[in-house]
Structures are given as C-alpha cells and as structure tokens.
Scaffold this active site. Structure first.
Site, PDB file in Angstrom:
ATOM      1  N   SER A  24      -2.345   7.203  12.689  1.00 23.98           N
ATOM      2  CA  SER A  24      -2.537   8.023  11.491  1.00 23.98           C
ATOM      3  C   SER A  24      -2.229   7.213  10.247  1.00 23.98           C
ATOM      4  O   SER A  24      -1.438   6.260  10.289  1.00 23.98           O
ATOM      5  CB  SER A  24      -1.615   9.244  11.523  1.00 23.98           C
ATOM      6  OG  SER A  24      -0.262   8.853  11.302  1.00 23.98           O
ATOM      7  N   ASP A  25      -2.882   7.573   9.148  1.00 19.84           N
ATOM      8  CA  ASP A  25      -2.371   7.112   7.862  1.00 19.84           C
ATOM      9  C   ASP A  25      -0.994   7.734   7.687  1.00 19.84           C
ATOM     10  O   ASP A  25      -0.616   8.678   8.389  1.00 19.84           O
ATOM     11  CB  ASP A  25      -3.327   7.504   6.737  1.00 19.84           C
ATOM     12  CG  ASP A  25      -3.210   6.588   5.524  1.00 19.84           C
ATOM     13  OD1 ASP A  25      -2.147   5.946   5.351  1.00 19.84           O
ATOM     14  OD2 ASP A  25      -4.165   6.503   4.733  1.00 19.84           O
ATOM     15  N   TRP A  26      -0.232   7.239   6.721  1.00 19.81           N
ATOM     16  CA  TRP A  26       1.172   7.612   6.624  1.00 19.81           C
ATOM     17  C   TRP A  26       1.314   9.088   6.246  1.00 19.81           C
ATOM     18  O   TRP A  26       0.902   9.525   5.176  1.00 19.81           O
ATOM     19  CB  TRP A  26       1.867   6.683   5.635  1.00 19.81           C
ATOM     20  CG  TRP A  26       2.443   5.464   6.289  1.00 19.81           C
ATOM     21  CD1 TRP A  26       3.700   4.968   6.084  1.00 19.81           C
ATOM     22  CD2 TRP A  26       1.837   4.580   7.254  1.00 19.81           C
ATOM     23  NE1 TRP A  26       3.902   3.854   6.869  1.00 19.81           N
ATOM     24  CE2 TRP A  26       2.778   3.594   7.599  1.00 19.81           C
ATOM     25  CE3 TRP A  26       0.591   4.553   7.878  1.00 19.81           C
ATOM     26  CZ2 TRP A  26       2.530   2.586   8.524  1.00 19.81           C
ATOM     27  CZ3 TRP A  26       0.321   3.541   8.797  1.00 19.81           C
ATOM     28  CH2 TRP A  26       1.274   2.571   9.114  1.00 19.81           C
TER      29      TRP A  26
END
Length: 881
Positions: A372-374
């Site tokens: 995932s992106d952050w």
C-alpha cells in the site's frame, strides 16, 4: 526538530488527516472495508464487459460482491455540487457518495498458477534481475523471469513452511512510521531479516552523500533507452549501498492533468513512452540490486483530495492507457507494485479486486508483492482484494493500530481470510527478497529517516561517479524549442547577462526547504515532496557559465531579482545575448507552496517569469529563454516576440543542472531531446483539467471522459493547434528520412503458434494467467527499417518516432506512438534505423472478449520527427504469418 524530520512528520500527519474521513478503528468483528463491485464485472460500470478470475479468488469475490450503487447508498454522504476555485477547472464539480463496501464473509483462496511459457532463446532469454538483457536502441528480446521467480518461490516457501500465523502476518505488516530507520520497515521474522523500504524515484531520500538524479520527466524527454537504463542502474546501486531492500520507484502515473503535482516524477503523457521508460528504469534499478517498486497503481493523476476522489475510467481506456506502463514494469521483472490513495470507480485502489487481483496478478501475471501507499490500506479485507503488505503499518501514522497485524491474525484464525491467502502474501514478499539475491551479503541499513544528524546518514558515500550520468541525462533531456538566426549554440560571446533567480544558487543552499517544499530562490532542479532527496551539491547555470566564460574570456553580468523589471531591462542592453531563466514548480499535496496544494493552480511561469522575459526582450534582440519546469507552460505572452531568438526547455536537471544547460547552450551536447507532453497555446485546450472543490467530507468524482484521447491524441482528434506538439524537439543540425521498408518476422515461439494464429484470424487473447504479457503477444512481429541522413553541419542525434493509424471503425486516436529509436550521425553521413512492432503494439482491447485482438481493417503507420512531423508513411501487412 531537524528540518528533514519535521517535513516527514508534516507529511505523515497530513496523509493521516486526509484519510480520517474514510478510516475507522479496526476490530476483528466489524472492520471498515471497501472493495470492487465484483470480480466478474467490468472495471467500469456500463461497459458490458465481463471477466473472470482463473483462481478460486474469483468465486470468493463473486460470492461477496456488492454493486457500486448499493454500496454507495450504504456509505452515503451528501452528494453536492461545488464550484471551481481556479481557471481551467471543470465547473460544477459533482461529488460521489463514498466508497463501495465488501461484506464480512469467508473467503477461500487458491494461489494464481504461474503463467506457462515456452521460451525459445535468443528472443526469450531466461533472465536474472541482476543480469538483464543488454541495452539496445530498439526492443528485440522479451526477458523471461519465470525461472528466477520459480527459484525464489521455492526458497520462500521453504522458509515460511514452519512459521506461525503470527509470524506470517508480521512479514506483511509494517512496524509503524517511527519504528525503524527507513520510511517503511517490516520486522525480522525467524531467519528473514525484514525489509527496508525507502523513497524516492530520483535517489535515496533522507541520506547524505547521495546523488540527486534528474527526475523521471527529464529522462523521458531524452527518449534514450540507454540513458534510462544507466540512470536506473546508478539509482539502484545507491539504494543498495545504503542497505535499502525496496526503492520506492519508478513513478509511472500518466500526465493526464497538465497541472498534476507529481507529473515531474513520472515519464510524461503517453503510455508507450512511459512504459518504455519504466521498463528500462526497472531493469536498471534491479540490476543495481534493489527491489524496484512500480507506483502509484492506478489512476492517481492529481493531488487535490487524493484520498477522497474516485477516478471513473472505462475498461478500454484503463487497459490501453493507464495499465500499460505498469505492465511494462512487470515485464521488466519488477519486484513490487504500490497501490494508490484514490478510488477507481468507487473502490479504493488498495481494496480493488479488479485492478489488483484480476488485472495485475491474473492478467499481467505479476508474481511479486503489492504494497500500500502510506496509510492507503482501508480494510483488513484488502488482503482478499489482492493487497500483500500494508505500509507503514498503522491505520493512521502513530496510531498503534493496524488493519493487518492483530486484525489480520484474527481474520485468518476465524477463517474469514484463508490461511492459504496469508501464505501467498508472505511468500510473495519473501520471494522478492530471494529473487533479488538480497540473502547474499546484502549491506546493513546506513541511513536514519527520522534523525537528520545521525552519523549513520554519513557512514557511506554512495555517489561514485554518478554525476556523469546526471549531467548526460540533464543534457539529453533538454529540448530545444526555438532557435532563430542560429542564436545557439553560443560561440565565445563577448558578453552575456543572466537574468532571473532560476539562473543562480538558492539563497540558503540547495536544501533550503524540507523536501524542497518552498518557492524556489535559485535553480529549480526537482519538484517537492516524498519524490525528492537531499542535494549533496547543486551546480547552478550561473556557476557553470562563469566557468565557461573564464575559458572564452566572456564578460558575464547577472541579475537574480525577478521583480525589478526596470533593472532587468537595463541590464540586458548592450550585451551579446541575454539569457532569461524561468521556472515552474509543483509537488506532493502534503506541502502547499504559494497556494499550490501540490498541483499547480495554473500553467504560467513562477516568480514573475513572463514579465521578466518581456522586459528583457524589449531591450535585447538576442534574448534566450531557459525554462526549468515540472511540466508544460503557456508561453504565448512572449513566444512570438521577435527578440526571443531561442527557447531551451531544460526540465529538471538534478545535481548537475547548470552544467547540463551549459553543455546544450554551447553545443558540447547537440540537443536531441523531445517533448514527452504537448505544450498548448491555451490551458483550456487540454482535455483533462484539474478538478478542485468539495467540502472536507466530499468524495470528488473525476470522470475520464476523454477516454483514449489523452494529451496529443486529443489535440489531433479535435484539430487543435498546439504551440509545440508531443515528440517535438530541434537540433543544431538537420535530418532527412528515406527508404522505408516493413517486413514480417517469423514467429520464434512454435509452442504458442495456435494463439498467434487465433490472433491473426481476429480472435482475442484468452482469459488466463499472464494473458496480457504472453511472450507470443510481445515478440517482434514486424521490422520497420529506414534511413536517417544528417543533412546539416554538425554531428547529432535524431529520435525517429513511429505512430500507428487505426481504421476509423476502431475509434482509436488518429495517431498513437508505438515505437522510437535514437540514431547518431555525422554530417553528410547516413545510418539505417530499425523499429520493431509486436502483436501487442497492433492490438486493441476488446471489452466484450476481455482480451487483446488485432485491429480490424487496414492499419497504416508514419515515421517522423514528432507527432505532427511525419516524414515517411507505410501500411502494416495484412498478416504476419
């Protein structure tokens, strides 16, 4: 607090705050979750397309699917209409009701089978990521990473065979943003040491003694595969030298919106060019030893409300435009893919079964892991939709709770998520580690993202001689837009004046702002945000020109004040040439600069640039303009001024920005760069404006109504005259094209002959694992040859481009880039150029059959110097058999 740490805290806080409207505290009994409408539905409602997963994951998704409409009503917020706040923005702005949801159920899982291949060397060489195919100016091989992945999977499966559920979950779950040295960290588990994940796409973020490479948009402007690869290799070597396992790049979102804040991190506004740049960058980075990460998957094309907008994209557009760069990254053997913050057709990208499972893992055959992106994970059930790793681990930064971690453990233990799926997640992550041979004497981490003054940041000098590559890419990525009266190259001018702050050094050094997030006070060499690193040094044009002036005995004057127009005009009188430096900046949305919340409010030059050019041109009849810009600008206020004799589009040059500009200005490098996007005459001419508006609770709806007609395709279809078209770029010499010839290439893969025959007869690729990356589809099918002659006075390089023209019935854009190469020729000499085309290049996406099929009717093509400067024309033979 140290500037670097302060900026990271701001970044993390903002990301968490943006996510606040769609996140809730997770529990095993009542998670907050979102997913696609159905695994068997089209990626966009209303297309009538169908697709099924070749795995039991498909039945699981189908059994628990929820229609987008019913899900929206279940998670409604008041739909509103908002007004735009900036010119060029669509008004009114409709908002959507919220993300689709996935109900609690139990989800069985069977891992995707490995795509079956029958490679026939030398066209399909078995490839190790540390030893990629050699660089060529045109593609002629398709690397086969299946054996390397198979060996890595065997090691990974053996390692986790005796791990507990909790241990396997730990492999998939980041330890939080402040519980490690890197921006992303997974913990050691048994004999697995855990992973360090670190920004950025242009160099190692938050470390000293590293190189600041030119961003993606600059290397894309070079249209040079060798430099794309060399830059990627050097970046990979620097990441490995600091013990980073996964470098968070390349970034390959399309420049759909010309104002898009992070466009400069990517490779422009064409899927083919972006795909080839991504392919070479991944090959280079992984040759250097680091896992490459293809991001941000997918339809993440603006910064404003990036966690609260839904990109509505039809199935054909998704496949033919936005998936292609990611597909090419997978074909380069990429280790990881990062899903994005936004929704796709009302389903969050990191929860999207269609894009993650069906397209990325089934159709493209990706065997690495999806992270995932952050804080872009939206549910524990994201694991069912295809997410393998959550980053940085917390639901919100510093919250201490996670959608994975204990929640994932509980979901597996109560059979909501199957143990076989957890095994698949952990295996994919560990396999990427073995695939990159990171179990063999890999360096320890030598950086600290959260303490700028930790001696660890200075323990290793990663730079080597990479400044040479930076300078080459900066020069090769510079585009000569205008050159009247042979104003360039400069030849020992008696006197020069440099005007504009962009000519000089920053007032407080090159790292004046944390993450470069402030109004530039000197040369602009990168945008702002997480896609940056810290300059070890930065050469400005002023410094580089002073060094050259010493050799030429040229008098150099300068004026770095952007606002005193009277003084600028007076400085420009009675000098041989006046060089005006202007810029335009943008970046990631957690930083707002001069009211630009990541995305640019407009496409005008910053720091009074247009007026500065006019003031100087009014006083000097040899005014040369140099731009350092994150993307296109509207040049109309001054581009036709008779005293503006030359325009040098320098993009963003990294450490060696000034030296690269001087190399072009003085002819040490004959400009060969080409535009990776269109420069329009009016901002309203672009098909996809920035969408603003919405209250804090609104989810914006962004409709990709232009479909396939992104950038130059829109201008061509609507007969809009650009100022400078896609692919445009001048040289200090001239080139002639002749002797066009096309011939079929006999298929080398006999084992898949039936699929080739089916395609030739109008059939589509089957719905199967790896169907979009099948070797038979991508092997060279036609070879186009032609002659390039240097008809000018100096040695130079030309970049011929090949564009396809489909029959009108296919409703494709008038011209589509499908090939390019680079040729270097001495004056009066000729060279033969070759461009190959694959069956994939000649295909269109069939939304009914859910596969790639041959275009129906006669397909023609043109070869030329830009998307509107065709020199040769031909026809694709009816059959390649």
């Amino acid at each position: 607090m140290a500037p670097k740490l302060a900026s990271l805290v701001v970044a993390l806080y903002c990301a968490a705050a943006w996510s606040g409207n769609v996140l809730a505290t997770s529990s095993a009994s009542a998670p907050v979750s979102t997913s696609t409408a159905s695994a068997s539905s089209s990626i966009s409602s209303g297309t009538g397309a169908t697709s099924s997963l070749s795995s039991s994951a498909s039945s699981a998704s189908s059994a628990s699917s929820t229609s987008a409409s019913s899900a929206s009503s279940a998670t409604s917020s008041a739909a509103t209409t908002t007004s735009a706040a900036t010119s060029g923005v669509s008004t009114p702005v409709p908002t959507v009701t919220g993300p689709s949801t996935l109900p609690i159920s139990d989800y069985s899982f069977t891992p995707y089978p490995t795509p079956t291949l029958a490679p026939a060397p030398p066209i399909f060489p078995a490839t190790d990521p540390l030893y990629p195919p050699p660089i060529t100016s045109d593609l002629n091989v398709v690397p086969d990473y299946a054996p390397a992945w198979a060996a890595a999977y065997a090691k990974a499966e053996a390692l986790i065979a005796n791990f507990t559920i909790e241990q396997k979950v730990n492999i998939t779950t980041g330890v939080g943003w402040a519980n490690g040295l890197c921006v992303g960290n997974t913990p050691p588990v048994g004999d697995f040491p855990g992973l360090c994940l670190q920004d950025s796409p242009l160099g190692v973020r938050y470390a000293d003694f590293v190189t600041s490479f030119p961003p993606g948009i600059t290397v894309a402007s070079s249209w040079n595969r060798a430099l794309m690869r060399a830059r990627g290799l050097a970046i990979g070597q620097e990441f490995k030298s600091r013990g980073v396992n996964a470098g968070l790049g390349p970034m390959m979102n399309m420049g759909r919106v010309p104002q898009g804040g992070r466009n400069w991190e990517g490779f422009g506004a064409d899927p083919f060019l972006s795909g080839e740049a991504a392919y070479e960058t991944v090959l280079g980075m992984q040759q250097g030893g680091v896992q490459a990460t293809a991001k941000h998957y997918i339809n993440n094309e603006q910064e404003w409300k990036r966690t609260m907008y839904s990109s509505w994209v039809d199935d054909r557009t998704e496949h033919e435009v936005y998936v292609q760069p990611f597909m090419r990254a997978v074909m380069a053997g990429v280790s990881s893919v990062m899903c994005s913050y936004n929704m796709i057709n009302d389903t969050y990208a990191c929860n999207n079964n269609k894009t993650l499972n069906d397209i990325m893992k089934r159709e493209i055959g990706f065997q690495g892991y999806i992270q995932s992106d952050w804080s872009a994970t939206m549910a524990t059930l994201s694991a069912v939709a295809g997410l393998d790793m959550t980053m940085p681990g917390d639901i919100a930064f510093g919250s201490g709770t996670s959608y994975f971690g204990g929640n994932l453990t509980a979901y597996v233990m109560n059979d909501t998520i199957s143990l076989s799926r957890l095994d698949d997640m952990a295996t994919r992550i560990v396999a990427a580690y073995y695939y990159m041979h990171q179990d063999q004497n890999y360096p320890n981490v030598t950086l600290n993202s959260f303490n700028a003054y930790d001696p660890l940041n200075r323990a290793v000098n990663s730079q080597s001689d990479h400044y040479k590559i930076v300078r080459q890419v900066g020069a090769a990525g510079t585009v000569l837009l205008k050159n009247e009266n042979n104003a360039l190259p400069l030849n020992k001018p008696q006197s020069l004046v440099l005007v504009g702050s962009d000519a000089g050094p920053s007032l407080m050094g090159p790292n004046q702002y944390a993450d470069q997030g402030g109004v530039p006070t000197g040369i602009l060499a990168m945008g702002w945000g997480s896609g940056t690193d810290n300059f070890t040094y930065l050469i400005s044009p002023y410094e580089a020109i002073q060094a050259r002036a010493r050799l030429d005995q040229t008098s150099v004057y300068f004026d770095f004040d952007d606002w005193d127009l009277w003084q600028a005009g007076n400085r420009a009188t009675d000098v041989s040439a006046a060089i005006v430096f202007i810029n335009s900046d943008s970046g990631e949305g957690y930083i707002t600069v001069d009211n630009n919340a990541g995305d640019r409010q407009n496409l005008t030059a910053w720091n009074n640039g247009d007026n500065l050019v006019l003031a100087v041109a009014a006083q000097n009849n040899n005014t040369i303009v140099v731009t350092n810009s994150v993307g296109p600008l509207i040049l109309e206020p001054w581009i036709e001024h008779p005293n503006v004799t030359a325009v040098v589009w320098a993009n963003l040059g990294g450490n060696e920005a000034g030296n690269a500009v001087v190399d072009v200005l003085y002819g040490a490098w004959n400009p060969s760069g080409k535009l990776p996007y269109t420069i329009a005459k009016n901002m309203e001419d672009y098909p996809a404006p920035l969408v603003l508006g919405g209250t804090a609770d609104d989810y914006l709806s962004i409709n990709y109504t232009e479909g396939l007609f992104i950038d130059y395709r829109w201008f061509d279809a609507h007969d809009i005259a650009p100022r400078y078209e896609f692919g445009y770029g001048l040289s200090y010499t001239t080139f002639a094209y002749s002797n066009l010839y096309i011939q079929p290439i006999t298929p080398a893969d006999d084992a898949q002959w039936s699929l080739i025959t089916n395609w030739e007869n109008g059939g589509a690729t089957p719905i199967a694992e790896g169907s979009s990356t099948a070797l038979w589809l991508h092997m060279p099918a036609y070879q186009v040859t032609f002659t390039i002659e240097n008809t000018g006075p100096v040695y130079g390089g030309e970049i011929p481009q090949l564009y396809l023209h489909h029959p009108a019935a296919e409703e494709e854009p008038p011209s589509i880039l499908k090939g390019f190469t680079n040729v270097e020729v001495a004056p009066g000499q000729s060279a033969q150029a070759t461009i190959t085309l694959s069956r994939y290049d000649l295909s269109v996406w069939d939304v009914v059959k859910q596969g790639w099929r041959k275009s129906e009717g006669t397909v023609t093509f043109s070869v030329g110097a830009s998307s509107r400067d065709f020199r040769l024309n031909g026809t694709i033979p009816a059959s390649g058999l």
